[in-house]
Design an enzyme around this catalytic site. Structure first.
Site, PDB file in Angstrom:
ATOM      1  N   CYS A   1       0.850  -1.203   0.000  1.00 32.85           N
ATOM      2  CA  CYS A   1       0.000   0.000   0.000  1.00 32.85           C
ATOM      3  C   CYS A   1       0.882   1.247   0.000  1.00 32.85           C
ATOM      4  CB  CYS A   1      -0.962  -0.046   1.184  1.00 32.85           C
ATOM      5  SG  CYS A   1      -2.330   1.114   1.048  1.00 32.85           S
TER       6      CYS A   1
ATOM      7  N   HIS B   1      -3.975  -4.965  -0.090  1.00 34.21           N
ATOM      8  CA  HIS B   1      -3.483  -5.586   1.135  1.00 34.21           C
ATOM      9  C   HIS B   1      -3.640  -7.096   1.054  1.00 34.21           C
ATOM     10  CE1 HIS B   1      -2.902  -1.932   3.571  1.00 34.21           C
ATOM     11  NE2 HIS B   1      -3.831  -1.441   2.776  1.00 34.21           N
TER      12      HIS B   1
ATOM     13  N   GLU C   1      -2.714  -9.284   3.065  1.00 36.93           N
ATOM     14  CA  GLU C   1      -3.034  -9.841   4.391  1.00 36.93           C
ATOM     15  C   GLU C   1      -4.487  -9.607   4.779  1.00 36.93           C
ATOM     16  OE1 GLU C   1      -1.060  -7.373   3.735  1.00 36.93           O
ATOM     17  OE2 GLU C   1      -1.811  -5.635   4.834  1.00 36.93           O
TER      18      GLU C   1
END
Lengths: 218, 276
Positions: free
Chosen positions: A81, A192, A194
């Protein structure tokens, strides 16, 4: 020795990154200690927030020097990001700010018309990643993830000035933008991984493989 | 169009609870079990709302968020009773991506500016708990308990101006009823909002979602009761539930007029609708 040091400059969701690394079996530490970072095999630059503030903190903590050192040694550098945007030459967020300059390109704001006519510049939600199919593009992280949806939250996006470093692109309304990059030992994701469910975790699994490959190469 | 389907989990102490019109909270069980199920079914985000925090003046979510982050890899929005920057920091540090505010924003709107300045617009969602009164929409605070003088549209404009990244609007009249979101309210929001918004309250069927999307363009739809009761209906096991009032659960009955709503079915519907 830690596989990965997650650079802690108090911006962004570092704990979630560590949870994903744990989940795939990569040993990591969240730290701002230069010695610990130096002794890690690779680094992740996370980040959510404003570009100028992030660069300020990166310099204060002398992270810039260590990132350049990692690059010289061809150790893996991963930006997520805002962390990816920092790898580029400069950003126009709030004010023109120089980035780390490891990749050539700049960071600009979305300015798109919504269907109902109101302006919007904020992309929050799940978008498909369309893998760059050019043959000379090497893509070590996104195998089998073409057209999978990833979670994005940003209002600025990168423009790359180098050919063949964009590994995927995505759409925000009708605007096509680069959603991930890779060049030698450096890679970055605008989304993202994750926070992108099982498909996002596949990227961390690929990272694990790449770590092993790099280890044997160095 | 990428409308997010967002399970909303209301938390009291360590339990998942759900009320009707934000009242009469019923204990449903261990929130992690529900969250895991929704993750597997393809939820786009999870909301944790400490629904008694504002009343007791403390937020109790950090350990739950930490726990959830370890095996659920989804964006997480958390709130309830957040009063200051330190609490925001603690919640983000435990693994949430964004936080939401209602009571604190109404009592002291400057907190919106402060949070935006420190964490960016993308981290802050302002929550509105709205009730219809004499054909006006009025905002409430303290999980719907306290009336305020804030009228919907003027408050929205202020919140946007101060930099909220997204807004979540709960229809108190519809919450927990399964009767669908208030369509007049949805239309009003769609006309007046510039920032993305999540609609919450009353949704229990795909038909209702379709009606909603025909008159508004939300970025997300939050669902509570309909998902919780479907899950309980499918896989009730006593040992999954902790303390509290579980007499209701032991009867293993579905509740009122909630059918079986699954996230995967909603996703399929959305895919078809926006393919055209």
């Amino acid at each position: 020795m830690n596989d990965i040091a997650i650079l802690d400059y108090k911006m962004g969701n570092l704990f979630s990154v560590q949870c994903a690394l744990n989940f795939v079996g990569i040993k990591s530490i969240i730290t701002d200690d230069i010695e610990i970072i130096k002794n890690s095999k690779s680094i992740i630059i996370p980040g959510v927030g404003a570009y100028p503030e992030a660069m300020k903190r990166i310099k204060e903590k002398k992270f810039d020097k260590i990132i350049y050192e990692f690059n010289e040694k061809k150790k893996l550098i991963i930006g997520i990001c805002l962390g990816m945007q920092l790898l580029f030459s400069e950003s126009y967020e709030i004010k023109k700010t120089k980035g780390l300059g490891l990749l050539k390109g700049d960071v600009k704001k979305f300015d798109e018309k919504k269907q109902n006519g109101s302006n919007t510049s904020f992309n929050v939600g799940w978008n498909e990643i369309l893998l760059n199919s050019k043959k000379n593009i090497k893509n070590n992280y996104l195998n089998s993830l073409n057209k999978k949806k990833m979670y994005f939250i940003h209002s600025y996006h990168i423009n790359t000035f180098e050919k063949s470093i964009d590994t995927s692109s995505s759409f925000f309304y009708k605007k096509k933008f680069v959603s991930s990059v890779e060049k030698n030992n450096i890679c970055g994701f605008q989304f993202h991984p994750e926070k992108s469910g099982p498909d996002g975790l596949k990227i961390y699994k690929n990272l694990k493989k790449n770590l092993l490959n790099y280890e044997s190469a160095i | 169009m990428n409308i997010r389907i967002i399970p909303k989990l209301d938390i009291k102490n360590q339990n998942l609870v759900k009320g009707i019109n934000l009242e009469g909270l019923r204990v449903l069980g261990d929130p992690r079990k529900f969250a895991e199920t929704y993750y597997k079914e393809g939820a786009d985000e999870i909301i944790y709302h400490d629904v008694v925090a504002s009343l007791y003046q403390r937020n109790n979510l950090t350990s739950l968020i930490k726990n959830t982050s370890e095996n659920i890899f989804l964006p997480m929005l958390a709130g309830g009773g957040i009063k200051d920057i330190n609490e925001v920091e603690a919640i983000l540090k435990s693994g949430a991506d964004r936080i939401f505010l209602n009571t604190a924003a109404i009592d002291n709107p400057n907190i919106i500016d402060d949070i935006v300045k420190k964490f960016g617009s993308s981290t802050l969602v302002v929550s509105l708990e709205v009730i219809k009164s004499d054909n006006k929409f009025i905002c409430r605070k303290d999980f719907g308990r306290e009336e305020t003088a804030k009228e919907l549209v003027s408050w929205i404009m202020e919140v946007e101006m101060r930099g909220a990244g997204e807004i979540i609007v709960t229809s108190i009249d519809k919450d927990g009823t399964g009767l669908g979101f208030d369509l007049t309210l949805a239309e009003k929001l769609s006309k007046n909002l510039k920032v993305p918004y999540i609609l919450n309250g009353g949704i229990s069927s795909i038909k209702q979602i379709d009606d909603l999307l025909n008159c508004s363009n939300p970025s997300g739809i939050a669902i509570g009761s309909a998902l919780h009761y479907s899950y309980i209906d499918q896989s009730f096991k006593k040992k999954d539930f902790m303390d509290g009032n579980i007499d209701f659960l032991k009867k293993n009955k579905n509740y009122r007029n909630f059918g079986k709503l699954k996230i995967s079915n909603i996703k399929n519907y959305l895919k078809k609708k926006f393919k055209k």
